[in-house]
Design an enzyme around this catalytic site. Structure first.
Site, PDB file in Angstrom:
ATOM      1  N   SER A 152      42.233  36.971  30.073  1.00  0.00           N
ATOM      2  CA  SER A 152      42.997  38.178  30.382  1.00  0.00           C
ATOM      3  C   SER A 152      43.327  38.281  31.866  1.00  0.00           C
ATOM      4  CB  SER A 152      42.206  39.419  29.952  1.00  0.00           C
ATOM      5  OG  SER A 152      40.917  39.415  30.541  1.00  0.00           O
ATOM      6  N   HIS A 173      47.028  35.844  25.504  1.00  0.00           N
ATOM      7  CA  HIS A 173      46.162  37.006  25.694  1.00  0.00           C
ATOM      8  C   HIS A 173      46.370  37.968  24.525  1.00  0.00           C
ATOM      9  CE1 HIS A 173      45.173  40.873  28.143  1.00  0.00           C
ATOM     10  NE2 HIS A 173      44.161  40.498  27.381  1.00  0.00           N
ATOM     11  N   GLU A 185      50.241  38.576  24.771  1.00  0.00           N
ATOM     12  CA  GLU A 185      50.833  38.286  26.068  1.00  0.00           C
ATOM     13  C   GLU A 185      50.729  36.776  26.294  1.00  0.00           C
ATOM     14  OE1 GLU A 185      50.453  40.313  30.483  1.00  0.00           O
ATOM     15  OE2 GLU A 185      48.639  40.028  29.296  1.00  0.00           O
ATOM     16  N   ASN A 223      47.093  43.563  32.399  1.00  0.00           N
ATOM     17  CA  ASN A 223      45.948  43.940  33.223  1.00  0.00           C
ATOM     18  C   ASN A 223      46.297  44.166  34.683  1.00  0.00           C
ATOM     19  OD1 ASN A 223      43.935  44.170  31.276  1.00  0.00           O
ATOM     20  ND2 ASN A 223      43.637  41.957  31.201  1.00  0.00           N
TER      21      ASN A 223
END
Length: 315
Positions: A152, A173, A185, A223
């Site tokens: 991540s 991800h 992702e 993130n």
């Protein structure tokens, strides 16, 4: 011990380490490996088997993780039947698509040579991930196979350093819980080629997932935005601006998000949040990414969120 464990898995779920069937996926990927049988890895195995129709080899170093994963898959299938989303007659076929094996078991690792695609979903630590890649290559993972990481935050280019074919390496991800959340992702490393990117997008579509593609920058898309938001909420709590309940209520009802930032952090895992903030702070070198001291304190105390029954809330 390994043989006893494999035998118990076969009795419990009709599984075996070898013996893939001839099923295929609309993405062209027939056999998928998942390394790491925690919550994320188990979810990835579920969508690969259930939606993409692939045969899955799920690997982990720890027997209890494999047992929990096997039980979760069976429980998940039972719930899907009760909800009318999976026919009773399809349960055995679905469960049977997921085989389990221990990373330290040479017999189980023979299955790696048959894999078209592998997703690594172990702890968010560079050395642990690289050890997994080495184990897969030592087990004769085909050079034509794609190796993906569920990281991540760690650089895809950094993770692929030292691999013989970094062009066949990519980030995937998944969002938690994997069977529910619709997005993956996808992150291209500096040397990821177009064919690898396309095949990964095709596999995501076969898993019934939407995708977004990010360049290889710290935190990627999700993130890079989400973790500073959570971190700032922890600063607000630390500074006594409001209680955890009022911080979450303000953001949930005031910005129409389904979950407040502190509740979300508890569900993600405070250790995971801290690790990602450390990566952002180190790799971007900007003080705005400095982890909140209270977040560090909670992790040091072992209060990691829902998985330990205590985080910003008690569970």
């Amino acid at each position: 011990m390994a043989l006893l464990f494999e035998s118990s898995l076969r009795r419990a779920a009709g599984l075996s380490v070898r013996g893939f069937s001839s099923s295929s996926s609309s993405s062209g990927v027939k056999r998928i490996g998942v390394v790491g049988c925690g919550q994320m890895g188990t979810g990835i195995a579920i969508v690969a088997a259930r939606h993409a129709g692939a045969e899955v080899l799920a690997l982990d170093k720890f027997a209890p993780s494999l047992e929990r994963s096997s039980k979760f898959v069976q429980d998940w299938a039972a719930k899907e039947v009760n909800k009318g989303r999976l026919a009773e007659s399809d349960v055995q076929d679905f469960v049977g698509r997921i085989k389990y094996g221990n990373l330290d078991d040479a017999a189980a690792m023979k299955g790696v040579a048959d894999l078209d695609f592998v997703v690594e979903a172990v702890s968010e630590e560079l050395d642990i991930k690289r050890a997994v890649f080495k184990a897969l290559l030592d087990a004769n993972l085909p050079s034509s196979s794609i190796l993906a990481t569920n990281t991540s935050s760690i650089s895809i280019t950094k993770l692929s350093a030292g691999l013989e074919r970094p062009e066949r390496f990519i980030g995937m991800h998944f969002m938690n819980p994997v069977p529910v959340m619709p997005l993956v992702e996808v992150i291209r490393g500096l040397r990821t080629d177009d064919a690898t990117h396309k095949q990964t997008l095709d596999l995501c579509a076969a898993m019934k997932k939407e995708t977004s593609t990010s360049e290889d920058r710290p935190g990627f898309i999700a993130n890079r935005i989400l973790m500073p938001y959570i971190n700032e909420a922890v600063f607000a709590l630390q500074e006594g601006i409001a209680t955890a309940e009022d911080i979450d209520k303000c953001m949930k009802l005031g910005t129409n998000v389904p979950m407040g930032p502190l509740t979300l952090a508890d569900f993600i895992g405070l250790d995971t949040c801290l690790n990602i903030m450390k990566v952002l702070h180190q790799d971007l070198g900007d003080s705005k990414y400095r982890p909140a001291p209270l977040l560090v304190n909670y992790v040091e105390a072992g209060w990691l969120g829902k998985k330990t029954k205590r985080g910003f809330y008690a569970y």
